[in-house]
Design an enzyme around this catalytic site. Structure first.
Site, short mmCIF file in Angstrom:
data_model
loop_
_atom_site.label_atom_id
_atom_site.label_comp_id
_atom_site.label_asym_id
_atom_site.label_seq_id
_atom_site.Cartn_x
_atom_site.Cartn_y
_atom_site.Cartn_z
N GLU A 23 0.85 -1.19 0.00
CA GLU A 23 0.00 0.00 0.00
C GLU A 23 0.89 1.23 0.00
OE1 GLU A 23 -3.10 0.19 -0.44
OE2 GLU A 23 -3.89 -1.80 0.04
N LYS A 24 0.73 2.07 -0.99
CA LYS A 24 1.60 3.24 -1.14
C LYS A 24 0.93 4.55 -0.74
CE LYS A 24 5.16 1.11 -3.08
NZ LYS A 24 6.51 1.07 -2.45
N THR A 51 2.98 -1.40 -13.03
CA THR A 51 2.89 -1.34 -11.57
C THR A 51 4.14 -0.77 -10.91
OG1 THR A 51 3.67 -3.61 -11.31
CG2 THR A 51 1.29 -3.28 -11.53
N LYS A 52 5.26 -0.75 -11.66
CA LYS A 52 6.49 -0.18 -11.10
C LYS A 52 7.11 0.76 -12.12
CE LYS A 52 9.27 -2.56 -8.45
NZ LYS A 52 8.92 -2.04 -7.13
N CYS A 111 21.93 -18.63 -44.63
CA CYS A 111 20.54 -18.46 -44.20
C CYS A 111 19.69 -19.68 -44.53
CB CYS A 111 19.94 -17.22 -44.86
SG CYS A 111 20.77 -15.67 -44.42
N GLY A 133 5.69 -7.91 -14.77
CA GLY A 133 5.10 -8.28 -16.04
C GLY A 133 4.86 -9.77 -16.22
N LYS A 163 21.87 -20.55 -34.66
CA LYS A 163 22.84 -20.88 -35.70
C LYS A 163 23.57 -19.62 -36.15
CE LYS A 163 21.97 -20.52 -39.93
NZ LYS A 163 23.16 -19.75 -40.38
N ASN A 207 4.98 -4.83 2.70
CA ASN A 207 5.91 -4.10 1.86
C ASN A 207 6.37 -2.82 2.56
OD1 ASN A 207 7.22 -3.74 -0.84
ND2 ASN A 207 5.97 -1.88 -0.82
N ASP A 208 7.66 -2.66 2.72
CA ASP A 208 8.31 -1.43 3.22
C ASP A 208 8.14 -1.17 4.72
OD1 ASP A 208 9.06 -1.02 0.62
OD2 ASP A 208 7.69 0.65 0.25
#
Length: 519
Positions: free
Chosen positions: A42-43, A139-140, A452, A179, A361, A71-72
């Site tokens: 929660e920020k 999200t970041k 190729c 992600g 290759k 968190n934190d």
């Protein structure tokens, strides 16, 4: 402290809850359906509200017997007696956090570079590291690499962690974050490993917190995590020592398709080579049909050729790679001239981060350039003025033991069969198998596209599963060796009847046809 299961690590985000649900409902659905650990992040709420929310979430996690990580905020964690805290690089130092938490709480630290991991292992107070971001994410925002480190970056961090864990009494675990979702979680867990050292889990945010049905999203994600990606299924490693004749018969019977995304210079020649060996070429850069190809055609493989890269083509490359990976179809990557410029090496890096190649290759200079992207590479203290490539041509010089060591290093790090072309061709896999295949003839170097179109031949053998085994498993290594043997034998025989490039080219196509249609 009991062993912690980090496999499905839910990180909450209260800003992305669908209108049909609530924050607590989303978290509870995840906990009840397979989340193994929850981090409450929660920020932008007050301390009082954070404590209240933490109490509510803790009640849910305790019922299921899984840890709650805050968190934190160490103060919030201590206030509700949460099981642990996760801190970032800009937060309180890990050593101080450990003093405040005591010895029995879980402590996690975010790391975005190998240097940050080195600090964590030196301090040896953390229980796990969160490595990332893997892919670009909303999200970041304050990240070291906005595009994401990709599996290549995670592997470099895991190498530092693995070296520490190999001798340390106190093991530090790891999760990847950034992600990660249902489409790539299995890929992350498979590709982000160095030797025997692997991730312990993946951290998930939006694909659960924003899901309309969080319970189903969690169950589906757990299924993805617990099962290997499609491209690994039915694949055997090493060699079955099958004879070439059997492989060619399998190729002829299967009549495979080869989807080329290649440069304009070689399209015609690559198509003719593909047809000559009894396969069918598809030249398509239309993303809308890739899914139909990969899902609906059982005997198809993809060739990605970096000969003429562009910003728009890079998007097509990435999309095709991810679609073919999704359906477990093999991909042959030809990193043309990737050592000739920093821009080309960046393109190569982006593609190797985007998906899994079955075969890489290239000539010696190209494979030496790819090694620079590996987790094992250490830049030399001083560099010479010369490079390993001049345009598309390799000018590097190594002994055979050095070449084999290089190929194995790249094969092991990228979990692919590596082919190094030249007067002598080398085929090496990540499990120690290696074969030398003598080159066809020097005249092949005077014809645009012979390198190729070798990729086309390899892809045809992969699509046909022409490994000579005759059983349910598929030995990629053997199929690749078969492709090189056919291709270079045709080149050798063509030189017995033609002494100039123009006539050689025609004779070469004829010999490819003869080598694959006589059984």
């Amino acid at each position: 402290m009991a062993q912690v299961d980090y496999s499905l690590y839910l990180v909450t985000d209260s800003t992305m809850i669908p209108e049909s649900s609530t924050f607590l409902k989303q978290v509870e659905a995840a906990i009840e359906n397979g989340a193994t650990l929850v981090q409450l992040r929660e920020k932008s709420i007050s301390t009082l509200d954070f404590v209240d929310r933490a109490k509510q979430v803790h009640e849910l996690t305790k019922k299921k017997g899984i840890p709650l990580i805050i968190n934190d905020r160490i103060d919030v964690a201590l206030a509700i007696d949460a099981e642990g805290v996760h801190i970032g690089q800009d937060d309180m130092p890990a050593t101080l956090a450990r003093k405040l938490l005591g010895p029995n709480k879980i402590l996690g630290v975010t790391c975005s570079t190998p240097e940050e991991v080195k600090v964590v292992v030196t301090e040896s107070v953390a229980d796990y590291v969160g490595l990332g971001t893997v892919y670009q994410t909303n999200t970041k925002k304050d990240v070291t690499d906005p595009e994401g480190t990709g599996p290549l970056g995670i592997r470099k961090m895991l190498r530092v962690l693995g070296d520490y864990n190999s001798t340390a009494t106190r093991q530090i675990r790891s999760v990847a974050i950034g992600g990660i979702n249902h489409s790539n979680a299995d890929k992350v867990l498979t590709q982000c490993q160095v030797g025997s050292h692997k991730l312990d889990g993946v951290a998930i945010v939006s694909c659960i917190m924003a899901a309309e049905d969080a319970a189903k999203a969690t169950r589906d994600l757990l299924h993805v995590i617990k099962n290997p990606p499609a491209w690994t299924r039915g694949v055997s490693h090493g060699t079955n020592n099958a004879v070439l004749r059997t492989k060619v018969i399998e190729l002829a019977e299967e009549k495979p398709l080869v989807h080329h995304i290649t440069n304009n210079v070689v399209k015609n020649f690559s198509a003719n080579v593909t047809l000559a060996i009894g396969a069918s070429p598809i030249m398509s850069e239309l993303p809308e049909e890739f899914e139909e190809f990969a899902s609906g055609i059982p005997n198809i493989a993809l060739v990605l050729n970096l000969g003429t890269p562009s910003e728009s083509l890079m998007k097509i490359f990435k999309h095709a790679l991810q679609v073919y990976n999704k359906y477990g179809k093999h991909v042959v990557f030809d990193p043309v001239a990737c050592g000739a410029s920093k821009a080309r090496l960046q393109c190569t890096k982006a593609l190797l981060n985007a998906g899994q190649m079955s075969v890489i290759k290239g000539n010696l200079g190209e494979i030496m350039a790819i090694r620079k992207l590996s987790s094992t590479y250490t830049p030399p203290a001083s560099s010479s003025n010369g490079g390993d490539m001049r345009g598309v041509d390799s000018i590097a010089k190594l002994t055979e033991p050095e070449i084999l060591s290089l190929a194995y290093e790249v094969a092991r790090d990228f979990q692919a069969v590596v082919v190094i072309t030249g007067e002598m061709n080398y085929v090496v896999d990540a499990y120690g198998s290696s074969v030398r295949v003598k080159g066809g003839n020097r005249l092949m170097g005077y014809i645009t596209g012979t390198g190729c179109s070798l990729g086309s031949t390899i892809a045809a053998f992969l699509a046909a599963k022409a490994d000579g085994s005759g059983d349910g498993d598929f030995y990629i290594f053997d199929a690749v060796v078969g492709a090189l043997e056919v291709y270079n034998s045709a080149g050798y025989d063509a030189a017995q009847h033609a002494s100039t490039p123009g006539s050689f080219m025609t004779q070469f196509i004829d010999n490819l046809y003869e080598h694959t249609s006589t059984y």
